[in-house]
Design a protein around this motif. Structure first.
Motif, PDB file in Angstrom:
ATOM      1  N   THR A 141     -19.466  15.843 -33.091  1.00  0.00           N
ATOM      2  CA  THR A 141     -20.855  16.282 -33.045  1.00  0.00           C
ATOM      3  C   THR A 141     -20.941  17.744 -32.619  1.00  0.00           C
ATOM      4  N   ILE A 142     -20.223  18.111 -31.581  1.00  0.00           N
ATOM      5  CA  ILE A 142     -20.247  19.489 -31.090  1.00  0.00           C
ATOM      6  C   ILE A 142     -19.711  20.453 -32.139  1.00  0.00           C
ATOM      7  N   GLN A 143     -18.624  20.066 -32.806  1.00  0.00           N
ATOM      8  CA  GLN A 143     -18.004  20.922 -33.821  1.00  0.00           C
ATOM      9  C   GLN A 143     -18.744  20.876 -35.161  1.00  0.00           C
ATOM     10  N   GLU A 144     -19.684  19.952 -35.273  1.00  0.00           N
ATOM     11  CA  GLU A 144     -20.415  19.743 -36.528  1.00  0.00           C
ATOM     12  C   GLU A 144     -19.437  19.524 -37.677  1.00  0.00           C
ATOM     13  N   THR A 145     -18.547  18.561 -37.461  1.00  0.00           N
ATOM     14  CA  THR A 145     -17.518  18.253 -38.445  1.00  0.00           C
ATOM     15  C   THR A 145     -17.262  16.751 -38.445  1.00  0.00           C
ATOM     16  N   ASP A 146     -16.308  16.334 -39.239  1.00  0.00           N
ATOM     17  CA  ASP A 146     -15.992  14.910 -39.321  1.00  0.00           C
ATOM     18  C   ASP A 146     -14.888  14.535 -38.338  1.00  0.00           C
ATOM     19  N   SER A 147     -14.697  13.227 -38.192  1.00  0.00           N
ATOM     20  CA  SER A 147     -13.690  12.726 -37.253  1.00  0.00           C
ATOM     21  C   SER A 147     -12.277  13.123 -37.652  1.00  0.00           C
ATOM     22  N   ARG A 148     -12.001  13.200 -38.957  1.00  0.00           N
ATOM     23  CA  ARG A 148     -10.649  13.573 -39.407  1.00  0.00           C
ATOM     24  C   ARG A 148     -10.237  14.928 -38.847  1.00  0.00           C
ATOM     25  N   THR A 149     -11.159  15.853 -38.890  1.00  0.00           N
ATOM     26  CA  THR A 149     -10.878  17.201 -38.384  1.00  0.00           C
ATOM     27  C   THR A 149     -10.591  17.163 -36.894  1.00  0.00           C
ATOM     28  N   VAL A 150     -11.401  16.422 -36.155  1.00  0.00           N
ATOM     29  CA  VAL A 150     -11.230  16.343 -34.703  1.00  0.00           C
ATOM     30  C   VAL A 150      -9.952  15.597 -34.354  1.00  0.00           C
ATOM     31  N   HIS A 151      -9.685  14.460 -35.011  1.00  0.00           N
ATOM     32  CA  HIS A 151      -8.444  13.722 -34.752  1.00  0.00           C
ATOM     33  C   HIS A 151      -7.242  14.631 -34.954  1.00  0.00           C
ATOM     34  N   THR A 152      -7.222  15.339 -36.085  1.00  0.00           N
ATOM     35  CA  THR A 152      -6.094  16.207 -36.411  1.00  0.00           C
ATOM     36  C   THR A 152      -5.939  17.335 -35.402  1.00  0.00           C
ATOM     37  N   ALA A 153      -7.023  18.014 -35.105  1.00  0.00           N
ATOM     38  CA  ALA A 153      -6.950  19.172 -34.211  1.00  0.00           C
ATOM     39  C   ALA A 153      -6.530  18.787 -32.798  1.00  0.00           C
ATOM     40  N   VAL A 154      -7.133  17.742 -32.248  1.00  0.00           N
ATOM     41  CA  VAL A 154      -6.848  17.355 -30.868  1.00  0.00           C
ATOM     42  C   VAL A 154      -5.452  16.746 -30.739  1.00  0.00           C
ATOM     43  N   LEU A 155      -5.089  15.863 -31.656  1.00  0.00           N
ATOM     44  CA  LEU A 155      -3.744  15.267 -31.569  1.00  0.00           C
ATOM     45  C   LEU A 155      -2.661  16.302 -31.858  1.00  0.00           C
ATOM     46  N   SER A 156      -2.944  17.259 -32.716  1.00  0.00           N
ATOM     47  CA  SER A 156      -1.990  18.351 -32.935  1.00  0.00           C
ATOM     48  C   SER A 156      -1.777  19.130 -31.643  1.00  0.00           C
ATOM     49  N   ALA A 157      -2.860  19.429 -30.940  1.00  0.00           N
ATOM     50  CA  ALA A 157      -2.746  20.141 -29.663  1.00  0.00           C
ATOM     51  C   ALA A 157      -1.942  19.319 -28.665  1.00  0.00           C
ATOM     52  N   SER A 158      -2.180  18.021 -28.627  1.00  0.00           N
ATOM     53  CA  SER A 158      -1.451  17.164 -27.696  1.00  0.00           C
ATOM     54  C   SER A 158       0.031  17.099 -28.039  1.00  0.00           C
ATOM     55  N   LEU A 159       0.335  16.866 -29.297  1.00  0.00           N
ATOM     56  CA  LEU A 159       1.738  16.732 -29.700  1.00  0.00           C
ATOM     57  C   LEU A 159       2.504  18.044 -29.579  1.00  0.00           C
ATOM     58  N   SER A 160       1.821  19.158 -29.739  1.00  0.00           N
ATOM     59  CA  SER A 160       2.505  20.451 -29.653  1.00  0.00           C
ATOM     60  C   SER A 160       2.970  20.767 -28.236  1.00  0.00           C
ATOM     61  N   THR A 161       2.392  20.082 -27.247  1.00  0.00           N
ATOM     62  CA  THR A 161       2.789  20.324 -25.860  1.00  0.00           C
ATOM     63  C   THR A 161       3.869  19.356 -25.384  1.00  0.00           C
ATOM     64  N   ARG A 162       4.216  18.404 -26.213  1.00  0.00           N
ATOM     65  CA  ARG A 162       5.233  17.396 -25.838  1.00  0.00           C
ATOM     66  C   ARG A 162       6.631  17.980 -25.967  1.00  0.00           C
ATOM     67  N   ASP A 163       7.512  17.578 -25.090  1.00  0.00           N
ATOM     68  CA  ASP A 163       8.899  18.047 -25.107  1.00  0.00           C
ATOM     69  C   ASP A 163       9.538  17.776 -26.458  1.00  0.00           C
ATOM     70  N   GLY A 164      10.226  18.785 -26.970  1.00  0.00           N
ATOM     71  CA  GLY A 164      10.973  18.629 -28.200  1.00  0.00           C
ATOM     72  C   GLY A 164      10.169  18.859 -29.456  1.00  0.00           C
ATOM     73  N   LEU A 165       8.851  18.976 -29.336  1.00  0.00           N
ATOM     74  CA  LEU A 165       8.032  19.172 -30.532  1.00  0.00           C
ATOM     75  C   LEU A 165       7.424  20.562 -30.604  1.00  0.00           C
ATOM     76  N   GLU A 166       7.580  21.355 -29.570  1.00  0.00           N
ATOM     77  CA  GLU A 166       6.937  22.659 -29.553  1.00  0.00           C
ATOM     78  C   GLU A 166       7.453  23.593 -30.637  1.00  0.00           C
ATOM     79  N   ASP A 167       8.714  23.471 -31.003  1.00  0.00           N
ATOM     80  CA  ASP A 167       9.308  24.401 -31.934  1.00  0.00           C
ATOM     81  C   ASP A 167       9.190  23.960 -33.383  1.00  0.00           C
ATOM     82  N   ASP A 168       8.588  22.824 -33.632  1.00  0.00           N
ATOM     83  CA  ASP A 168       8.490  22.310 -35.010  1.00  0.00           C
ATOM     84  C   ASP A 168       7.392  22.983 -35.785  1.00  0.00           C
TER      85      ASP A 168
END
Length: 138
Positions: free
Chosen positions: A111-138
């Protein structure tokens, strides 16, 4: 309704690269070899103690707990550029209250981003996974 010894499945739509990062995370954390076929969405729940389910429960609980920070780090513009037909449905098993809280946060962010859930799921989970050990350099 699930009992205390079962997780609820939560469907999220992810870009292919975020789905692959999630699959890599689950392989590293729980030995999940074929994430795309790991959870059966027709099941009423996944048993607590299943390694892949425990890993996705931990991941989603972390996402819920740090949602505000992940929201700030999320690249919504990159997620908006993903072709609408290119999203992949992924299932996360989690404690029912965690699923409810995750749904609320993702819906509010959409709602805040005025977008669909797919965009939010992708953006937020990407941010989460990018901070996990071993995935930062991928």
């Amino acid at each position: 309704m699930t009992s205390d010894d079962r997780y609820t499945l939560f469907g999220v739509y992810l870009s292919a690269d975020v789905f692959d990062a999630l699959a890599e995370y689950l392989y590293a954390e729980a030995g999940v070899v074929d994430y795309g076929n790991y959870f059966d969405p027709s099941d009423s729940g996944v048993p607590v103690g299943d390694p892949g389910a425990d890993a996705t429960d931990d991941l989603l609980a972390d996402v819920v707990a740090s949602f505000a920070d992940l929201y700030d780090e999320a690249d919504f513009d990159a997620a908006r550029r993903v072709d609408a037909d290119a999203f992949v449905l992924a299932h996360l098993a989690a404690e029912p209250r965690t699923v409810t809280r995750a749904r609320e946060r993702f819906q509010a962010a959409a709602t805040i981003q005025e977008t669909d859930s797919r965009t939010v799921h992708t953006a937020v989970l990407s941010a989460s996974l990018s901070t996990r050990d071993g995935l930062e350099d991928d």
